[in-house]
Design a protein around this motif. Sequence first.
Motif, PDB file in Angstrom:
ATOM      1  N   ILE A 128       0.852  -1.185   0.000  1.00 33.51           N
ATOM      2  CA  ILE A 128       0.000   0.000   0.000  1.00 33.51           C
ATOM      3  C   ILE A 128       0.892   1.240   0.000  1.00 33.51           C
ATOM      4  O   ILE A 128       1.876   1.310   0.742  1.00 33.51           O
ATOM      5  CB  ILE A 128      -0.915   0.034   1.240  1.00 33.51           C
ATOM      6  N   ILE A 129       0.563   2.226  -0.824  1.00 37.53           N
ATOM      7  CA  ILE A 129       1.297   3.489  -0.835  1.00 37.53           C
ATOM      8  C   ILE A 129       0.969   4.257   0.448  1.00 37.53           C
ATOM      9  O   ILE A 129      -0.208   4.430   0.792  1.00 37.53           O
ATOM     10  CB  ILE A 129       0.913   4.340  -2.071  1.00 37.53           C
ATOM     11  N   PHE A 130       1.991   4.732   1.131  1.00 42.70           N
ATOM     12  CA  PHE A 130       1.836   5.422   2.419  1.00 42.70           C
ATOM     13  C   PHE A 130       2.259   6.880   2.228  1.00 42.70           C
ATOM     14  O   PHE A 130       3.436   7.164   1.981  1.00 42.70           O
ATOM     15  CB  PHE A 130       2.697   4.733   3.471  1.00 42.70           C
ATOM     16  N   LEU A 131       1.301   7.800   2.336  1.00 40.66           N
ATOM     17  CA  LEU A 131       1.552   9.223   2.084  1.00 40.66           C
ATOM     18  C   LEU A 131       1.358  10.049   3.342  1.00 40.66           C
ATOM     19  O   LEU A 131       0.515   9.734   4.190  1.00 40.66           O
ATOM     20  CB  LEU A 131       0.602   9.752   1.000  1.00 40.66           C
ATOM     21  N   LYS A 132       2.109  11.140   3.432  1.00 40.94           N
ATOM     22  CA  LYS A 132       1.961  12.094   4.543  1.00 40.94           C
ATOM     23  C   LYS A 132       1.487  13.426   3.995  1.00 40.94           C
ATOM     24  O   LYS A 132       2.090  13.987   3.089  1.00 40.94           O
ATOM     25  CB  LYS A 132       3.297  12.300   5.260  1.00 40.94           C
ATOM     26  N   GLU A 133       0.396  13.932   4.540  1.00 36.21           N
ATOM     27  CA  GLU A 133      -0.092  15.278   4.212  1.00 36.21           C
ATOM     28  C   GLU A 133       0.550  16.256   5.189  1.00 36.21           C
ATOM     29  O   GLU A 133       0.611  16.019   6.388  1.00 36.21           O
ATOM     30  CB  GLU A 133      -1.613  15.304   4.336  1.00 36.21           C
ATOM     31  N   GLU A 134       1.084  17.360   4.664  1.00 38.27           N
ATOM     32  CA  GLU A 134       1.701  18.351   5.545  1.00 38.27           C
ATOM     33  C   GLU A 134       1.341  19.760   5.105  1.00 38.27           C
ATOM     34  O   GLU A 134       1.521  20.133   3.943  1.00 38.27           O
ATOM     35  CB  GLU A 134       3.228  18.181   5.583  1.00 38.27           C
ATOM     36  N   SER A 135       0.836  20.553   6.048  1.00 36.95           N
ATOM     37  CA  SER A 135       0.441  21.926   5.769  1.00 36.95           C
ATOM     38  C   SER A 135       1.115  22.928   6.691  1.00 36.95           C
ATOM     39  O   SER A 135       0.798  24.119   6.657  1.00 36.95           O
ATOM     40  CB  SER A 135      -1.085  22.066   5.896  1.00 36.95           C
ATOM     41  N   GLU A 136       2.042  22.454   7.534  1.00 39.34           N
ATOM     42  CA  GLU A 136       2.749  23.331   8.471  1.00 39.34           C
ATOM     43  C   GLU A 136       4.212  22.906   8.574  1.00 39.34           C
ATOM     44  O   GLU A 136       4.569  21.766   8.277  1.00 39.34           O
ATOM     45  CB  GLU A 136       2.133  23.234   9.870  1.00 39.34           C
ATOM     46  N   PHE A 137       5.070  23.832   9.021  1.00 45.24           N
ATOM     47  CA  PHE A 137       6.427  23.450   9.380  1.00 45.24           C
ATOM     48  C   PHE A 137       6.363  22.501  10.578  1.00 45.24           C
ATOM     49  O   PHE A 137       5.518  22.679  11.471  1.00 45.24           O
ATOM     50  CB  PHE A 137       7.259  24.675   9.763  1.00 45.24           C
ATOM     51  N   PRO A 138       7.229  21.504  10.665  1.00 45.19           N
ATOM     52  CA  PRO A 138       7.178  20.531  11.758  1.00 45.19           C
ATOM     53  C   PRO A 138       7.259  21.143  13.154  1.00 45.19           C
ATOM     54  O   PRO A 138       6.674  20.604  14.099  1.00 45.19           O
ATOM     55  CB  PRO A 138       8.398  19.640  11.482  1.00 45.19           C
ATOM     56  N   PHE A 139       7.951  22.281  13.321  1.00 44.28           N
ATOM     57  CA  PHE A 139       8.109  22.855  14.656  1.00 44.28           C
ATOM     58  C   PHE A 139       6.761  23.258  15.266  1.00 44.28           C
ATOM     59  O   PHE A 139       6.643  23.375  16.489  1.00 44.28           O
ATOM     60  CB  PHE A 139       9.046  24.064  14.629  1.00 44.28           C
ATOM     61  N   VAL A 140       5.750  23.450  14.427  1.00 40.04           N
ATOM     62  CA  VAL A 140       4.422  23.795  14.933  1.00 40.04           C
ATOM     63  C   VAL A 140       3.888  22.677  15.825  1.00 40.04           C
ATOM     64  O   VAL A 140       3.175  22.925  16.805  1.00 40.04           O
ATOM     65  CB  VAL A 140       3.447  24.054  13.763  1.00 40.04           C
ATOM     66  N   TYR A 141       4.245  21.426  15.514  1.00 39.63           N
ATOM     67  CA  TYR A 141       3.715  20.280  16.246  1.00 39.63           C
ATOM     68  C   TYR A 141       4.603  19.845  17.411  1.00 39.63           C
ATOM     69  O   TYR A 141       4.116  19.208  18.349  1.00 39.63           O
ATOM     70  CB  TYR A 141       3.553  19.079  15.305  1.00 39.63           C
ATOM     71  N   THR A 142       5.881  20.134  17.353  1.00 37.48           N
ATOM     72  CA  THR A 142       6.814  19.547  18.325  1.00 37.48           C
ATOM     73  C   THR A 142       6.964  20.353  19.610  1.00 37.48           C
ATOM     74  O   THR A 142       7.605  19.897  20.544  1.00 37.48           O
ATOM     75  CB  THR A 142       8.210  19.381  17.690  1.00 37.48           C
TER      76      THR A 142
END
Length: 411
Positions: A128-142
């Motif tokens: 199965i193809i595994f995709l990541k959707e991203e709409s922000e810089f990672p630091f927003v979440y960490t």
Amino acid sequence: MNIKIITNDPFPVGMANTNRIMSYAKGFTENNCNVSVICMKPTENAKVVFNTASSGMLDGVYFEYAAGKTIISNSYISRQLDNIRGVIKTCVDIIKQKKSAKKDAIIYYTTSTPVALLIFVITRFKRIIFLKEESEFPFVYTGNMSLIKKWMYNNLHYSIFDGLLLMTKKLIKYFKEERELKAPYLHVPMTVDFERFVKLNNKKSDEQYIAYCGSLNNKKDGVDVLIDAFSILAHEYPNISLYLVGDFASKAEQELYLNKVTQNQLTKRVIFKGRLGREAIPELLSNASILVLPRPASMQAEGGFPTKLGEYLSTSNPVIVTKVGEIAEYLKNDVNVFMAEPGDIASLVAAIRKILENYSRALEIGAKGQHVVLEHFNYKIQTKNIIDFIENLKMVHRPLKTSNMHNFNYQ
């Protein structure tokens, strides 16, 4: 094509992330795909429940709360058990799916690295193809993550996906140059289900009001600047009100806003509407005289693109937005939108005044703003691009060997 979207956001009623997911899901359905949205854990506060059904169909999209419930438990132990139950069921469903219903792709729309690793292993064996959707810089979440989770997120998270769906060109540059990721990517600009708003273009209310919809937040959306600007104009335009739609981001901000309103004697003119349901938002935005998004300049604004802007523009009402991020790449001041300087109260006051002084011209500009949505942020076109992206990945996909896939990049 069979596509599963996995999230921890509420569905089908929620805020920006939920609306993004819904536009994806609806677009896939209208492009003849079978799509399901899985919420891995309960999302609803027992005091205010917007999503009551643990599963169902909406606009041809199947959704399910994997834990079997939507309301978050008051018990810490129960919450953890619900979260574990949701992850296990999500994974088991992927493993046990029948060949005829096997997923071609999974889009991961959350931040948990351990869960992503678990699903990654399953997708290798299930092809199965595994995709990541991203709409922000990672630091927003960490920011609020523990050291271990932050390390996993920064060092493992993005490396396990077969491809990335990135909202802005700034994010593409970040992942290519700073993170040096080799995974293929697709530029997927902000998407909006414009049909929810276009069909309501004929106003049903004579009331005049300026509206903002989103999290009532200073750092992200500059709500304090909007209240200050309205306070200056309120006595000049006594027949217009300010509607603020959404939850307060914090107690401190709630007190700040209420104090500003009280001090300026505007308690009957500044209306805090709270969070509204999915069906109420289009009508409220469509009936507004002006829609405002006073987002301040920030690193978060540079990497993201506000989904609510697409909803604003879809109404064809006059829209005021600040010059942040990539907004100016799609919109032009006094052509299809009104622009103000970020964080500048006087600039926002001038933009509102310009609209009110020549409202017929402002409506013409609002109509042109709607055309931008149909051309650039059309969910049907963008999801067709995602489908093509998945098809190309499938042609080269080898479950245990993905090193050459970075040659397939789309913008």
